[in-house]
Design a protein around this motif. Structure first.
Motif, mmCIF file in Angstrom:
data_model
loop_
_atom_site.group_PDB
_atom_site.id
_atom_site.type_symbol
_atom_site.label_atom_id
_atom_site.label_comp_id
_atom_site.label_asym_id
_atom_site.label_seq_id
_atom_site.Cartn_x
_atom_site.Cartn_y
_atom_site.Cartn_z
ATOM 1 N N THR A 68 0.898 -1.236 -0.056
ATOM 2 C CA THR A 68 -0.221 -0.006 0.171
ATOM 3 C C THR A 68 0.801 1.205 0.010
ATOM 4 O OG1 THR A 68 0.030 0.075 2.507
ATOM 5 C CG2 THR A 68 -1.885 -1.113 1.043
ATOM 6 N N THR A 69 2.234 1.127 -0.067
ATOM 7 C CA THR A 69 2.991 2.425 0.202
ATOM 8 C C THR A 69 3.758 2.641 -1.083
ATOM 9 O OG1 THR A 69 4.716 1.020 1.206
ATOM 10 C CG2 THR A 69 3.159 1.855 2.612
ATOM 11 N N ALA A 74 0.321 2.621 -4.064
ATOM 12 C CA ALA A 74 -0.662 3.841 -3.528
ATOM 13 C C ALA A 74 -1.502 4.629 -4.231
ATOM 14 C CB ALA A 74 0.382 4.837 -2.395
ATOM 15 N N GLY A 92 -12.709 -0.755 1.318
ATOM 16 C CA GLY A 92 -11.952 -1.649 2.175
ATOM 17 C C GLY A 92 -10.662 -2.170 1.719
ATOM 18 N N ILE A 93 -9.817 -2.470 2.586
ATOM 19 C CA ILE A 93 -8.355 -2.800 1.886
ATOM 20 C C ILE A 93 -7.853 -4.016 2.639
ATOM 21 C CG2 ILE A 93 -5.997 -2.345 2.091
ATOM 22 C CD1 ILE A 93 -6.443 0.363 1.686
ATOM 23 N N VAL A 95 -4.374 -6.597 2.818
ATOM 24 C CA VAL A 95 -3.088 -6.684 2.202
ATOM 25 C C VAL A 95 -2.566 -8.270 2.173
ATOM 26 C CG1 VAL A 95 -0.566 -6.094 2.858
ATOM 27 C CG2 VAL A 95 -2.148 -4.524 2.831
ATOM 28 N N GLU A 97 0.087 -10.340 2.586
ATOM 29 C CA GLU A 97 1.314 -10.264 3.161
ATOM 30 C C GLU A 97 2.278 -11.256 2.496
ATOM 31 O OE1 GLU A 97 1.476 -9.085 6.980
ATOM 32 O OE2 GLU A 97 3.485 -8.846 6.436
ATOM 33 N N ARG A 109 -11.102 -14.720 1.125
ATOM 34 C CA ARG A 109 -12.331 -15.126 2.042
ATOM 35 C C ARG A 109 -12.817 -13.950 3.160
ATOM 36 N NH1 ARG A 109 -10.175 -20.300 2.467
ATOM 37 N NH2 ARG A 109 -9.124 -19.818 4.504
ATOM 38 N N ARG A 110 -11.692 -13.368 3.550
ATOM 39 C CA ARG A 110 -12.172 -12.133 4.477
ATOM 40 C C ARG A 110 -12.453 -11.203 3.599
ATOM 41 N NH1 ARG A 110 -9.778 -10.013 8.671
ATOM 42 N NH2 ARG A 110 -8.387 -8.129 7.524
ATOM 43 N N ARG B 45 -19.187 -20.268 6.741
ATOM 44 C CA ARG B 45 -18.567 -18.936 7.052
ATOM 45 C C ARG B 45 -19.763 -18.171 7.647
ATOM 46 N NH1 ARG B 45 -13.942 -15.824 5.721
ATOM 47 N NH2 ARG B 45 -12.979 -17.308 7.066
ATOM 48 N N GLU B 81 -3.479 -1.313 9.158
ATOM 49 C CA GLU B 81 -3.719 -2.354 8.424
ATOM 50 C C GLU B 81 -3.469 -3.801 9.053
ATOM 51 O OE1 GLU B 81 -4.187 -5.683 5.767
ATOM 52 O OE2 GLU B 81 -2.493 -5.141 6.262
ATOM 53 N N ARG B 85 -5.699 -6.418 10.517
ATOM 54 C CA ARG B 85 -5.570 -8.099 10.084
ATOM 55 C C ARG B 85 -5.270 -8.938 10.914
ATOM 56 N NH1 ARG B 85 -1.391 -9.398 7.094
ATOM 57 N NH2 ARG B 85 -1.075 -7.235 6.578
ATOM 58 N N LEU B 91 -10.976 -3.491 7.494
ATOM 59 C CA LEU B 91 -10.424 -1.997 7.297
ATOM 60 C C LEU B 91 -10.775 -1.162 6.385
ATOM 61 C CD1 LEU B 91 -8.413 -0.132 8.280
ATOM 62 C CD2 LEU B 91 -6.548 -0.820 6.522
ATOM 63 N N GLY B 92 -11.394 -0.219 6.687
ATOM 64 C CA GLY B 92 -12.212 0.755 5.663
ATOM 65 C C GLY B 92 -11.051 2.026 5.798
#
Lengths: 335, 335
Positions: A68-69, A74, A92-93, A95, A97, A109-110, B45, B81, B85, B91-92
């Motif tokens: 995101t940076t 970004a 929404g975001i 990441v 990882e 899924r999230r 879920r 974030e 997580r 996260l919005g």
DNA sequence: CTGAAAGCGCTTACAG
DNA sequence: CTGAAAGCGCTTACAG
């Protein structure tokens, strides 16, 4: 406060309130105005949660991205946010990882749990994997590197033509008289040839320039610095194209440390035209990509998919533009 | 698929399924395991929407910010974030396009509609106004500049001590022998004295150094460049502190254009220690702030507020660290 | 330890 | 054009 409170105050049934807030046509004007006035007066706001549960639609979008940076990421995010806000969509975001299949699927899924659409930035292995792993049925748009072949209409993708951009930047350097151009790549997102690499190679080939040995690249200035040290050691190197401006920063630093003047002895060009690049010493020749526009286009496409309005056509969003500055010039032995 | 499907398959009532997914203790182990197995098997879920509606809690956080791309903002966002997580919070993001009271309030409403907590980055007028305008009752954490006086326990705020950081950077330059230090500020978030300005001023005062005339600052390299041109024209200027590294980039460029060597004739120090700063020519002396840690702390605090667990104490998150590099040195007439 | 009822705040057909 | 009923998928007391 619920629509029932509004209904009571406006002396109608709560269904009528529902009709009014949904802009349903079959409400008498007088009734509508009374309800609207009551809503205003009471400061009523519809519960987005209840609306989502009852309707099955959610007016939200989640961006899945590995980063995101970095400037490109970004700025795409910024473009998406802008467009989403304009359309009253929540943003929404999530990441990514790692590129690990398990964790990528967990993030999907999230994101899917929120019930909205998805935009996946697929500039790296994690993103590419995520875009592939999104289950059918979920509205999703991909922000991708230039595809090797035009994607089908079932692949709502957007991109800027970075292959053409790399081609143009390379040609610019060759036109200055350099015998060939070295390339410090950003990490490739897939096992195939990255579009920037492909564009660079094509430009060399069509100019009859020899293709130099591959250099190890990366994302940030540290990787650029490492690559620059190696290239600086080779006196035959007179022109370097970098996969992004951060790499170019490190390369220029390494050249400077090695006592090789930019652009007097070595020309350098970057990719992205980040905000600082015009202020480096020397200011950086770079290819400007419209990341914000790309983000906005991605959202527009998703919006089309979700509302099933516009027919979906994958497409490049804009033509990258080469910005020539101080860091590129003729080679030292030029007439 | 709903908990009823799971219930049917596991041969229990759907309430029992609810108990299992909520970790309620009063479920026989055998029952729990059967339900868990069924959930796994069916790939069930829980609907976050239904959960939010029924429970009134939402396990989500929205960040309200005027910017998402500048190094500090983007890195705070990254920290939030990460922490969100880790806690399985969604996260919005909502961007405050202007500091206009109406639009700030509209953004707050949009954010509040999601039903989760809020984190407001209050580094600028829009953010400060937003933090103030959040209606009581909404869980909110502020990421703020160093407060003039310790905030009460009803103000869940986090910050890094940038006043102390400015003080240290200024002292560093003075200790090198400079008569005084000029300051190119980032825009102040409020009408009062910004903490960085205050720290700089305090350091000058305690060293008995004269306070130079104020310089017009900004956020980006262009503003730094403009400020740098003016400062470069004054031969008395030998040391410049900048409110962030982007400003420093522009300042250095302007000095270079004016033929004034860094650090030979003029020393420059920045703020933030952005990733590229170590690779500039000359590499930039800067103050490193732990923005990611700040973001994580902000989330942790919000989590505490929402779950009403930990007692809330506003606090500075970390001690900024001065990183001395090539861009600062003794003044030209030093012995 | 487990089940039946009511409700969260909406929308969606179905009547009238 | 407007109202009464059922339902979205959960949770929260209340019984037993």
């Amino acid at each position: 406060m619920s629509i029932r409170d509004v209904a009571a105050a406006a002396d109608v049934s709560y269904q009528t309130v529902s009709r009014v807030i949904n802009g349903h046509p079959s409400v008498r004007t007088a009734t509508r105005e009374r309800v609207l006035a009551t809503i205003e007066e009471l400061g009523f706001r519809r519960s987005v949660t209840a609306h989502a549960l009852a309707s099955g639609r959610s007016r939200s979008v989640t961006v899945l991205t590995a980063n995101t940076t970095h400037y490109g990421y970004a700025t795409i995010l910024q473009g998406i946010e802008e467009a989403a806000r304009g359309a009253s969509y929540a943003l929404g975001i999530g990441v990514l990882e790692t590129a690990d299949e398990r964790s990528v699927r967990a993030e999907i899924r999230r994101a899917a749990d929120t019930g909205g659409g998805l935009i996946v930035i697929a500039y790296d292995p994690a993103g590419v994997r995520a875009l592939r792993a999104v289950p059918a049925g979920l509205p999703v748009v991909g922000v991708v590197e230039t595809p090797a072949s035009p994607p089908g209409a079932d692949r709502p993708w957007v991109w800027t033509d970075d292959r053409a951009a790399a081609h143009e930047a390379t040609r610019h350097l060759l036109a200055l008289g350099h015998e060939t151009v070295h390339y410090v790549p950003i990490p490739s997102s897939t096992s195939g040839t990255a579009p920037r690499t492909a564009g660079w190679r094509a430009a060399l080939r069509s100019a009859g320039a020899p293709e130099p040995r591959r250099v190890q690249g990366g994302w940030g200035p540290a990787a650029g610095h490492a690559a620059g040290r190696r290239l600086a050691a080779d006196p035959a190197v007179t022109a370097i194209l970098c996969g992004n401006d951060d790499l170019a920063l490190g390369v220029i630093r390494a050249l400077h440390e090695a006592g090789r003047a930019v652009p007097g002895e070595v020309s350098v060009a970057g990719f992205d035209d980040a905000p600082g690049s015009a202020y480096l010493t020397s200011s950086l020749t770079s290819v400007r990509l419209d990341f914000a526009g790309l983000g906005r286009a991605a959202f527009a496409l998703l919006h089309g998919v979700v509302e099933q309005a516009a027919p979906i056509t994958p497409h490049p969003v804009s033509v990258p533009e080469l910005v020539v500055r101080e860091s590129s010039g003729p080679p030292p032995d030029a007439p």
